[in-house]
Write a protein that holds these residues in place. Structure first.
Motif, PDB file in Angstrom:
ATOM      1  N   UNK A 168       0.839  -1.221   0.158  1.00 45.50           N
ATOM      2  CA  UNK A 168       0.076  -0.004  -0.045  1.00 45.50           C
ATOM      3  C   UNK A 168       0.782   1.294  -0.031  1.00 45.50           C
ATOM      4  N   UNK A 169       2.030   1.336   0.647  1.00 46.62           N
ATOM      5  CA  UNK A 169       2.812   2.404   0.859  1.00 46.62           C
ATOM      6  C   UNK A 169       3.534   2.799  -0.695  1.00 46.62           C
ATOM      7  N   UNK A 170       3.871   1.747  -1.365  1.00 46.19           N
ATOM      8  CA  UNK A 170       4.339   2.031  -2.754  1.00 46.19           C
ATOM      9  C   UNK A 170       3.132   2.584  -3.520  1.00 46.19           C
ATOM     10  N   UNK A 171       1.860   2.141  -3.622  1.00 46.26           N
ATOM     11  CA  UNK A 171       0.698   2.585  -4.063  1.00 46.26           C
ATOM     12  C   UNK A 171       0.747   4.005  -3.984  1.00 46.26           C
ATOM     13  N   UNK A 172       0.912   4.497  -2.591  1.00 45.70           N
ATOM     14  CA  UNK A 172       0.595   5.895  -2.320  1.00 45.70           C
ATOM     15  C   UNK A 172       1.622   6.700  -3.072  1.00 45.70           C
ATOM     16  N   UNK A 173       2.966   6.272  -2.898  1.00 42.13           N
ATOM     17  CA  UNK A 173       4.179   7.037  -3.664  1.00 42.13           C
ATOM     18  C   UNK A 173       3.931   7.105  -5.185  1.00 42.13           C
ATOM     19  N   UNK A 174       3.340   6.024  -5.627  1.00 42.87           N
ATOM     20  CA  UNK A 174       3.269   5.838  -7.013  1.00 42.87           C
ATOM     21  C   UNK A 174       2.221   7.190  -7.417  1.00 42.87           C
ATOM     22  N   UNK A 175       1.234   7.192  -6.534  1.00 44.19           N
ATOM     23  CA  UNK A 175       0.194   8.334  -6.623  1.00 44.19           C
ATOM     24  C   UNK A 175       0.666   9.663  -6.583  1.00 44.19           C
ATOM     25  N   UNK A 176       1.666   9.873  -5.692  1.00 45.77           N
ATOM     26  CA  UNK A 176       1.981  11.086  -5.398  1.00 45.77           C
ATOM     27  C   UNK A 176       3.065  11.632  -6.567  1.00 45.77           C
ATOM     28  N   UNK A 177       3.637  10.482  -7.051  1.00 46.22           N
ATOM     29  CA  UNK A 177       5.004  10.791  -8.116  1.00 46.22           C
ATOM     30  C   UNK A 177       3.992  10.993  -9.540  1.00 46.22           C
ATOM     31  N   UNK A 178       2.491  10.912  -9.525  1.00 45.09           N
ATOM     32  CA  UNK A 178       2.001  11.186 -10.813  1.00 45.09           C
ATOM     33  C   UNK A 178       2.107   9.761 -11.838  1.00 45.09           C
ATOM     34  N   UNK A 179       2.578   8.825 -11.462  1.00 45.09           N
ATOM     35  CA  UNK A 179       2.474   7.645 -12.119  1.00 45.09           C
ATOM     36  C   UNK A 179       1.129   6.960 -12.588  1.00 45.09           C
ATOM     37  N   UNK A 180       0.387   7.093 -11.365  1.00 50.63           N
ATOM     38  CA  UNK A 180      -1.145   6.694 -11.571  1.00 50.63           C
ATOM     39  C   UNK A 180      -1.799   7.658 -11.033  1.00 50.63           C
ATOM     40  N   UNK A 181      -3.193   7.367 -11.503  1.00 53.82           N
ATOM     41  CA  UNK A 181      -4.283   8.467 -11.232  1.00 53.82           C
ATOM     42  C   UNK A 181      -5.155   8.217  -9.831  1.00 53.82           C
ATOM     43  N   UNK A 182      -5.352   6.724  -9.621  1.00 50.50           N
ATOM     44  CA  UNK A 182      -5.926   6.274  -8.479  1.00 50.50           C
ATOM     45  C   UNK A 182      -5.440   5.320  -7.569  1.00 50.50           C
ATOM     46  N   UNK A 183      -5.566   5.289  -6.359  1.00 53.32           N
ATOM     47  CA  UNK A 183      -5.171   3.992  -5.803  1.00 53.32           C
ATOM     48  C   UNK A 183      -6.195   3.606  -4.550  1.00 53.32           C
ATOM     49  N   UNK A 184      -6.923   2.702  -4.560  1.00 58.04           N
ATOM     50  CA  UNK A 184      -7.629   2.087  -3.446  1.00 58.04           C
ATOM     51  C   UNK A 184      -7.052   1.631  -2.398  1.00 58.04           C
ATOM     52  N   UNK A 185      -7.301   1.917  -0.966  1.00 59.85           N
ATOM     53  CA  UNK A 185      -6.901   1.299   0.003  1.00 59.85           C
ATOM     54  C   UNK A 185      -7.688   1.553   1.089  1.00 59.85           C
ATOM     55  N   UNK A 186      -7.717   0.865   2.046  1.00 62.60           N
ATOM     56  CA  UNK A 186      -8.860   0.959   3.382  1.00 62.60           C
ATOM     57  C   UNK A 186      -8.343   2.421   3.810  1.00 62.60           C
ATOM     58  N   UNK A 187      -9.292   3.007   4.258  1.00 63.11           N
ATOM     59  CA  UNK A 187      -9.163   4.520   4.480  1.00 63.11           C
ATOM     60  C   UNK A 187      -8.520   4.593   5.962  1.00 63.11           C
ATOM     61  N   UNK A 188      -8.548   3.858   6.889  1.00 60.68           N
ATOM     62  CA  UNK A 188      -7.927   3.951   8.038  1.00 60.68           C
ATOM     63  C   UNK A 188      -6.494   3.423   7.999  1.00 60.68           C
ATOM     64  N   UNK A 189      -6.085   2.331   7.170  1.00 65.01           N
ATOM     65  CA  UNK A 189      -4.726   1.925   6.906  1.00 65.01           C
ATOM     66  C   UNK A 189      -4.149   3.103   6.019  1.00 65.01           C
ATOM     67  N   UNK A 190      -4.771   3.697   5.085  1.00 66.77           N
ATOM     68  CA  UNK A 190      -4.178   4.732   3.984  1.00 66.77           C
ATOM     69  C   UNK A 190      -3.708   5.971   5.014  1.00 66.77           C
ATOM     70  N   UNK A 191      -4.703   6.319   5.878  1.00 67.91           N
ATOM     71  CA  UNK A 191      -4.476   7.282   6.823  1.00 67.91           C
ATOM     72  C   UNK A 191      -3.180   7.138   7.745  1.00 67.91           C
ATOM     73  N   UNK A 192      -3.178   5.948   8.143  1.00 68.34           N
ATOM     74  CA  UNK A 192      -2.216   5.559   9.102  1.00 68.34           C
ATOM     75  C   UNK A 192      -0.592   5.704   8.495  1.00 68.34           C
ATOM     76  N   UNK A 193      -0.696   4.995   7.188  1.00 65.08           N
ATOM     77  CA  UNK A 193       0.379   5.075   6.427  1.00 65.08           C
ATOM     78  C   UNK A 193       1.183   6.355   5.968  1.00 65.08           C
TER      79      UNK A 193
END
Length: 250
Positions: free
Chosen positions: A155-180
């Motif tokens: 999940x952390x790699x997905x969020x980093x790809x999102x921030x880098x602009x390499x993907x447009x969307x990343x699905x993640x459990x909201x609580x897990x995503x916020x914690x990461x």
């Protein structure tokens, strides 16, 4: 005399076994994790529900696939926590819901996004974590090639790809995503992200106890009684609120 001694050993051995349950676990902060306080909030709920019934939990942490396989084969009593499905019901006694999980589509704030159905996701670059099931409609569309999904290792790699602009969307459990985001990203990075209010999928997560282990049906009944008592006490709501309060995108 010798046979009487052996009978006592067997009786007390069974009593001891009934007062302890061996469960496998994995890493999914803040719900589950070997180094987390109480091994994570979901582990805490499971452990306290058993404790109310006089049963101690012995945790073992393994990679997820191994955790499930060990429990399925009866090498351990069970595993926490998992989605419920017909295949798992064949191999496990499935508990009442322990916690609820909601997967949301995270996106960059500077990239306006709206959706109401899977068809709205076509043509967008989507990241997903390997082995994760994002719901029947999503999985079917991905398998058919209707969605462009880049499967990543975490999940952390997905969020980093999102921030880098390499993907447009990343699905993640909201609580897990916020914690990461809270644990591994800067406030400036967090401020660049948002998520759509419509969940991609919402599910309950459950304790699984192996059907290969004698006595697990009764053990599950005791767990469910303890879980209901814990929920009625308000402690489950309190524990879930405690992990969410410090988490923020801002």
């Amino acid at each position: 005399m010798r046979y009487a001694f052996l009978l006592l050993v067997l009786l007390f051995g069974n009593l001891h076994a009934a007062d302890r349950v061996r469960l496998t676990n994995g890493e999914w902060p803040p719900y589950l994790g070997e180094s987390l306080p109480h091994h994570g909030v979901a582990s805490r709920i499971v452990e306290e529900a058993f404790a109310s019934q006089g049963i101690a939990v012995q945790w073992e942490f393994h990679p997820w696939a191994r955790s499930l396989k060990m429990a399925e084969q009866g090498l351990r009593d069970g595993s926490a926590v998992w989605l419920n499905n017909p295949q798992r019901q064949q191999h496990f006694h499935v508990s009442a819901p322990v916690v609820e999980s909601g997967y949301y589509l995270f996106h960059r704030k500077d990239d306006a996004f709206d959706w109401s159905g899977i068809d709205d996701l076509r043509g967008l670059r989507i990241a997903g974590t390997r082995g994760y099931d994002y719901g029947d409609a999503f999985q079917r569309a991905e398998a058919a090639g209707d969605l462009e999904v880049m499967r990543l290792t975490s999940d952390e790699q997905g969020l980093r790809q999102l921030l880098a602009g390499r993907v447009d969307l990343f699905p993640v459990d909201k609580v897990v995503g916020f914690d990461l985001l809270y644990q591994h990203f800067s406030p400036a990075e967090r401020r660049r992200l948002s998520f759509h209010a419509k969940p991609l999928r919402s599910d309950s997560l459950h304790l699984l106890l192996s059907r290969e282990v004698p006595g697990n049906a009764e053990l599950m009944a005791r767990f469910n009684r303890g879980l209901e008592q814990l929920r009625a006490s308000g402690k489950i709501s309190q524990y879930l609120l405690e992990i969410q309060q410090p988490l923020s995108l801002y």
